[in-house]
Design a protein around this motif. Structure first.
Motif, PDB file in Angstrom:
ATOM      1  N   ALA A  31      27.613  20.883  58.326  1.00  0.00           N
ATOM      2  CA  ALA A  31      26.292  20.950  58.958  1.00  0.00           C
ATOM      3  C   ALA A  31      26.033  22.334  59.558  1.00  0.00           C
ATOM      4  CB  ALA A  31      26.152  19.876  60.031  1.00  0.00           C
ATOM      5  N   ALA A  32      27.058  22.945  60.150  1.00  0.00           N
ATOM      6  CA  ALA A  32      26.890  24.287  60.702  1.00  0.00           C
ATOM      7  C   ALA A  32      26.608  25.295  59.587  1.00  0.00           C
ATOM      8  CB  ALA A  32      28.137  24.692  61.487  1.00  0.00           C
ATOM      9  N   GLU A  33      27.232  25.098  58.438  1.00  0.00           N
ATOM     10  CA  GLU A  33      27.061  25.992  57.296  1.00  0.00           C
ATOM     11  C   GLU A  33      25.705  25.796  56.604  1.00  0.00           C
ATOM     12  OE1 GLU A  33      28.658  25.858  52.749  1.00  0.00           O
ATOM     13  OE2 GLU A  33      30.108  25.356  54.301  1.00  0.00           O
ATOM     14  N   THR A  34      25.305  24.542  56.388  1.00  0.00           N
ATOM     15  CA  THR A  34      24.114  24.250  55.577  1.00  0.00           C
ATOM     16  C   THR A  34      22.858  23.992  56.398  1.00  0.00           C
ATOM     17  OG1 THR A  34      24.619  21.884  55.452  1.00  0.00           O
ATOM     18  CG2 THR A  34      25.530  23.309  53.711  1.00  0.00           C
ATOM     19  N   ARG A  35      23.002  23.739  57.668  1.00  0.00           N
ATOM     20  CA  ARG A  35      21.901  23.541  58.611  1.00  0.00           C
ATOM     21  C   ARG A  35      20.918  22.446  58.178  1.00  0.00           C
ATOM     22  NH1 ARG A  35      22.246  26.811  62.448  1.00  0.00           N
ATOM     23  NH2 ARG A  35      20.118  27.240  63.014  1.00  0.00           N
ATOM     24  N   PRO A  36      21.403  21.221  57.981  1.00  0.00           N
ATOM     25  CA  PRO A  36      20.504  20.136  57.611  1.00  0.00           C
ATOM     26  C   PRO A  36      19.608  19.745  58.778  1.00  0.00           C
ATOM     27  CG  PRO A  36      22.641  19.237  58.132  1.00  0.00           C
ATOM     28  CD  PRO A  36      22.781  20.746  58.162  1.00  0.00           C
ATOM     29  N   LYS A  37      18.497  19.097  58.474  1.00  0.00           N
ATOM     30  CA  LYS A  37      17.635  18.579  59.533  1.00  0.00           C
ATOM     31  C   LYS A  37      18.302  17.407  60.242  1.00  0.00           C
ATOM     32  CE  LYS A  37      13.015  19.789  58.183  1.00  0.00           C
ATOM     33  NZ  LYS A  37      11.666  19.344  57.869  1.00  0.00           N
ATOM     34  N   LEU A  38      19.132  16.679  59.503  1.00  0.00           N
ATOM     35  CA  LEU A  38      19.674  15.423  60.012  1.00  0.00           C
ATOM     36  C   LEU A  38      20.939  15.064  59.254  1.00  0.00           C
ATOM     37  CD1 LEU A  38      19.019  12.774  61.714  1.00  0.00           C
ATOM     38  CD2 LEU A  38      17.831  11.965  59.653  1.00  0.00           C
ATOM     39  N   ILE A  39      21.897  14.474  59.967  1.00  0.00           N
ATOM     40  CA  ILE A  39      23.064  13.860  59.349  1.00  0.00           C
ATOM     41  C   ILE A  39      22.871  12.350  59.479  1.00  0.00           C
ATOM     42  CG2 ILE A  39      25.562  13.465  59.477  1.00  0.00           C
ATOM     43  CD1 ILE A  39      25.834  16.240  60.755  1.00  0.00           C
ATOM     44  N   VAL A  40      23.097  11.628  58.391  1.00  0.00           N
ATOM     45  CA  VAL A  40      23.010  10.168  58.419  1.00  0.00           C
ATOM     46  C   VAL A  40      24.362   9.608  57.989  1.00  0.00           C
ATOM     47  CG1 VAL A  40      21.817   8.126  57.531  1.00  0.00           C
ATOM     48  CG2 VAL A  40      20.552  10.280  57.788  1.00  0.00           C
ATOM     49  N   LEU A  41      24.889   8.677  58.781  1.00  0.00           N
ATOM     50  CA  LEU A  41      26.136   8.026  58.414  1.00  0.00           C
ATOM     51  C   LEU A  41      26.171   6.618  58.972  1.00  0.00           C
ATOM     52  CD1 LEU A  41      29.136   9.308  60.504  1.00  0.00           C
ATOM     53  CD2 LEU A  41      26.833  10.020  60.976  1.00  0.00           C
ATOM     54  N   GLY A  42      26.963   5.785  58.343  1.00  0.00           N
ATOM     55  CA  GLY A  42      27.125   4.416  58.800  1.00  0.00           C
ATOM     56  C   GLY A  42      28.264   4.315  59.784  1.00  0.00           C
ATOM     57  N   THR A  43      28.375   3.144  60.377  1.00  0.00           N
ATOM     58  CA  THR A  43      29.485   2.890  61.276  1.00  0.00           C
ATOM     59  C   THR A  43      30.100   1.544  60.920  1.00  0.00           C
ATOM     60  OG1 THR A  43      30.194   2.670  63.574  1.00  0.00           O
ATOM     61  CG2 THR A  43      27.978   1.902  63.063  1.00  0.00           C
TER      62      THR A  43
END
Length: 144
Positions: A97-109
């Motif tokens: 995320a620091a490298e690609t700078r996405p608007k959002l990370i989405v993950l399940g739990t």
């Protein structure tokens, strides 16, 4: 920019993928599918010597699985990038995320509780703490 979606190929990750694709379409963003190859915590020391071979085999399987997921999404017109890497999932996701700078990370739990959570921890929680961008955690559905 993009929407980064982490997957471990579980049912929880499939729900997160549905949310991520919704937002990628709605915002007109690329979707970046990421799988992090990590040895199970109980095996980290036992497989340390052969981790490269172990990782290569898991990486190959993960790349095939990500291709299966990405293909129909691309056929629908969504721009999809895939990435497989190795390490501790939370740290790797934060680094990507620091490298690609996405608007959002989405993950399940997985919604682990008690001893399982104490032993395995929460990748979602640690990712929220480490990520340089907003993180949307898609919870396990309530059991009625």
């Amino acid at each position: 920019m993009s929407i980064l979606c982490a997957t471990d190929f579980s049912s929880q990750a499939a729900r997160a993928l549905n949310v991520a694709t919704h937002w990628a379409r709605r915002l007109g963003e690329r979707l970046m599918l990421v799988h992090v190859v990590s040895p199970p915590p109980a095996l980290q020391h036992e497989i340390a010597a052969g981790f490269g071979t172990f990782t290569d085999a898991l990486r190959e399987v993960a790349e095939k699985e990500l291709a299966k997921i990405a293909e129909p999404l691309r056929a629908e017109g969504l721009q999809v990038d895939v990435r497989v890497t190795a390490g501790a999932a939370d740290g790797v996701l934060a680094s990507i995320a620091a490298e690609t700078r996405p608007k959002l990370i989405v993950l399940g739990t997985h919604g682990r509780k008690g001893v399982r959570r104490a032993l395995l921890g929460s990748v979602a929680e640690r990712t929220v703490d480490a990520a340089p961008c907003p993180v949307l955690v898609v919870p396990e559905p309530a059991i009625e």
